[in-house]
Write a protein that holds these residues in place. Structure first.
Motif, PDB file in Angstrom:
ATOM      1  N   ASP A 127     -10.741   0.712   5.411  1.00 56.22           N
ATOM      2  CA  ASP A 127     -11.520   0.838   6.107  1.00 56.22           C
ATOM      3  C   ASP A 127     -11.514   1.666   7.432  1.00 56.22           C
ATOM      4  OD1 ASP A 127     -11.126  -1.144   7.920  1.00 56.22           O
ATOM      5  OD2 ASP A 127     -11.808  -3.096   7.192  1.00 56.22           O
ATOM      6  N   ARG A 128     -10.880   1.984   7.923  1.00 55.19           N
ATOM      7  CA  ARG A 128     -10.288   2.505   9.265  1.00 55.19           C
ATOM      8  C   ARG A 128      -9.933   4.285   8.843  1.00 55.19           C
ATOM      9  NH1 ARG A 128      -7.672  -0.574  13.240  1.00 55.19           N
ATOM     10  NH2 ARG A 128      -6.315  -1.273  12.208  1.00 55.19           N
ATOM     11  N   ALA A 129      -9.402   4.592   7.767  1.00 57.16           N
ATOM     12  CA  ALA A 129      -8.718   5.146   7.075  1.00 57.16           C
ATOM     13  C   ALA A 129     -10.307   6.735   6.891  1.00 57.16           C
ATOM     14  CB  ALA A 129      -8.469   5.576   5.738  1.00 57.16           C
ATOM     15  N   ASN A 130      -9.911   7.986   7.377  1.00 53.55           N
ATOM     16  CA  ASN A 130     -10.157   9.092   6.355  1.00 53.55           C
ATOM     17  C   ASN A 130     -11.683   8.464   5.387  1.00 53.55           C
ATOM     18  OD1 ASN A 130     -10.485  10.471   8.953  1.00 53.55           O
ATOM     19  ND2 ASN A 130      -8.842  12.344   7.330  1.00 53.55           N
ATOM     20  N   GLY A 180      -0.359   2.035   2.413  1.00 50.75           N
ATOM     21  CA  GLY A 180       0.231   2.075   1.053  1.00 50.75           C
ATOM     22  C   GLY A 180      -0.717   1.744  -0.400  1.00 50.75           C
ATOM     23  N   TYR A 181      -2.303   2.132   0.005  1.00 48.97           N
ATOM     24  CA  TYR A 181      -2.791   1.584  -0.561  1.00 48.97           C
ATOM     25  C   TYR A 181      -2.620   3.098  -2.043  1.00 48.97           C
ATOM     26  CZ  TYR A 181      -7.282   3.363  -3.295  1.00 48.97           C
ATOM     27  OH  TYR A 181      -8.287   2.914  -3.705  1.00 48.97           O
ATOM     28  N   PHE A 182      -3.158   4.325  -0.892  1.00 47.09           N
ATOM     29  CA  PHE A 182      -3.295   6.052  -0.717  1.00 47.09           C
ATOM     30  C   PHE A 182      -2.329   6.237  -1.488  1.00 47.09           C
ATOM     31  CE2 PHE A 182      -6.565   5.544   2.239  1.00 47.09           C
ATOM     32  CZ  PHE A 182      -7.575   6.048   1.941  1.00 47.09           C
ATOM     33  N   ARG A 389      -5.665   9.429  10.929  1.00 41.83           N
ATOM     34  CA  ARG A 389      -7.428   8.913  10.273  1.00 41.83           C
ATOM     35  C   ARG A 389      -7.083   9.123   8.937  1.00 41.83           C
ATOM     36  NH1 ARG A 389      -8.394   6.497  14.896  1.00 41.83           N
ATOM     37  NH2 ARG A 389     -10.112   5.482  14.387  1.00 41.83           N
ATOM     38  N   ASN A 390      -5.538  10.141   8.262  1.00 35.85           N
ATOM     39  CA  ASN A 390      -5.690  11.132   7.794  1.00 35.85           C
ATOM     40  C   ASN A 390      -4.480  10.216   6.593  1.00 35.85           C
ATOM     41  OD1 ASN A 390      -5.756  12.683   5.293  1.00 35.85           O
ATOM     42  ND2 ASN A 390      -5.203  14.290   6.227  1.00 35.85           N
ATOM     43  N   LYS A 391      -4.740   8.866   6.154  1.00 37.39           N
ATOM     44  CA  LYS A 391      -3.741   8.408   5.796  1.00 37.39           C
ATOM     45  C   LYS A 391      -3.613   8.552   4.236  1.00 37.39           C
ATOM     46  CE  LYS A 391      -2.872   5.836   9.271  1.00 37.39           C
ATOM     47  NZ  LYS A 391      -1.987   6.073  10.449  1.00 37.39           N
TER      48      LYS A 391
END
Length: 441
Positions: A127-130, A180-182, A389-391
């Protein structure tokens, strides 16, 4: 500090409940499983699977997993474990654990399990990523399962942690590790198998907190870290008194600064001790050790910012930590994928010494260990933000490295990497790995 004192009627009710029959059950230890073994989990395919837990000493325990069944007895400390033959990817399957009581676990998938660890850039949530709204709304992946280890510190290796497996849904993904999610999303789409992600991370923590004290003490270059930890414990009573005094003065100075409309002074930090996430091995003991019976495919690691002031030491520390984890899991040289630190701070017009550059070099040198890969982030950082933010791109690059190193796919996962040079008269010839398509113009 004031403590809550229950009304006397509550005490009387409790006493009455004991009197009518609760007391005889206090000593009974039902069959229990650690938190990492639960409904909705992913178990690692094609590897022997250990299932373990606690019961009364000598209690007979039978575990059924899919079509396999194993029985054992708890030892004199009430611990038991059984081992199952490797399973093929698929599911869902169920697991039952039966002793004096019975447990049933459901919706279990068999697939690929990855540990996601490090400091704040690994902890950084979706929720804090791009594009958080779009990413959260699209996070409907029933074959991806998530386990988030609750932050904890321990002075000795713990046998359990706090957390629970959940399916990857828009409701469950906002507070999970974005990297982790991406990574897991891109990997799951590439290999088309269930993926389990174990997020065990803590912002601002150094690598020695994730390493055993035995490993630190056994290495001449790392022993000073362990020695500092031991000295910190010895000095803790005096250090806590100094901290208490400094904190009181800070409160007074801050109040005066606000009254004078000035910037308050920086708050003093508590001394390093058993409650500090910086303490050597403290996070390994509490947040890694409880996982090491759980079969995995590999690990991804985003950390280094907190070790940049000791970047040269990181050349020894990171490989030692990787070897430490591999020894603990006892699964050989499992893939370990490292995110190289992103660019941070303004670009300088002339070359200058840089702790971060030195730490990036230390991370790259770690690839000399077997099955260690690097995901570069030097081009996707933000000069004014230590938490880019570009995870999404970080996760994509990690997934590409996993496809190559863990799954043997023939693809390019890295940009050109210098591998050597040769002087030929007045010519210097440079050699690069991962250089297919590289051109000099």
């Amino acid at each position: 500090m004031r403590f809550y004192r229950p009304p006397m009627r509550i005490v009387y009710c409790w006493a009455a409940a004991v009197a009518v029959g609760l007391l005889p059950h206090v000593g009974r230890a039902d069959v229990k499983l650690p938190a990492i073994l639960g409904s909705n989990m992913v178990l690692q395919q094609d590897k022997p699977l250990t299932i373990w837990g606690k019961a009364d000493p000598g209690e007979q325990v039978t575990v059924t997993l899919g079509e396999q069944k194993q029985s054992t007895a708890a030892n004199d400390q009430g611990r038991w474990s059984v081992k199952f033959e490797p399973m093929k990817a698929g599911g869902p399957v169920e697991m039952t654990v039966a002793g004096k009581n019975s447990l049933k676990l459901t919706n279990i998938l068999i697939g690929e399990v990855w540990v996601c660890s490090g400091q704040s850039n690994m902890e950084w949530t979706v929720d804090r990523a791009n594009n958080p709204s779009e990413e959260i709304a699209a996070a409907k992946y029933p074959k991806i399962r998530l386990f988030k280890v609750t932050k904890a510190i321990a002075m000795q290796p713990a046998d359990d942690c706090v957390g629970a497996w959940v399916e990857c849904t828009p409701e469950n993904i906002p507070g999970f590790s974005a990297v982790g999610y991406f990574f897991g999303r891109d990997l799951q789409q590439a290999i088309n198998l269930p993926v389990g992600l174990i997020n065990t991370s803590w912002g601002g923590t150094p690598a020695e907190a994730w390493t055993t004290r035995a490993t630190l003490a056994a290495n001449d270059q790392l022993k000073p870290i362990d020695d500092r930890g031991a000295q910190a414990l010895a000095d803790l009573p005096k250090a806590e008194e100094r901290y208490k005094q400094a904190l009181e003065k800070w409160k007074e100075d801050s109040a005066q600064a606000r009254k004078d409309k000035k910037t308050p002074p920086r708050q003093p930090q508590p001394p390093m001790g058993p409650n500090s996430p910086h303490f050597p091995a403290g996070l390994y003991n509490a947040m890694i050790a409880p996982l090491t019976n759980f079969a995995i495919r590999g690990a991804i690691w985003y950390q280094g910012e907190s070790n940049a002031s000791r970047a040269y030491q990181y050349r020894t520390l990171l490989p030692a930590m990787i070897s430490d984890w591999r020894k603990a899991w006892n699964e050989g040289d499992f893939p370990f994928l490292v995110v190289q630190l992103a660019n941070f701070k303004q670009q300088q017009p002339e070359p200058v010494d840089s702790d971060w550059a030195e730490l990036r070099e230390a991370q790259t040198l770690t690839t000399k260990q077997p099955n260690v890969g690097i995901a570069l982030a030097i081009d996707i950082g933000e000069a004014n933000d230590i938490h880019p933010r570009n995870k999404q791109e970080v996760g994509r690059r990690l997934a590409l490295a996993a496809e190559k190193i863990a799954y043997g796919r023939q693809l390019e996962y890295s940009g050109p990497v210098y591998s050597g040079m040769k002087i030929d008269g007045s010519t210097i010839r440079l050699a690069f790995e991962h250089a297919k398509g590289l051109q000099a113009k």
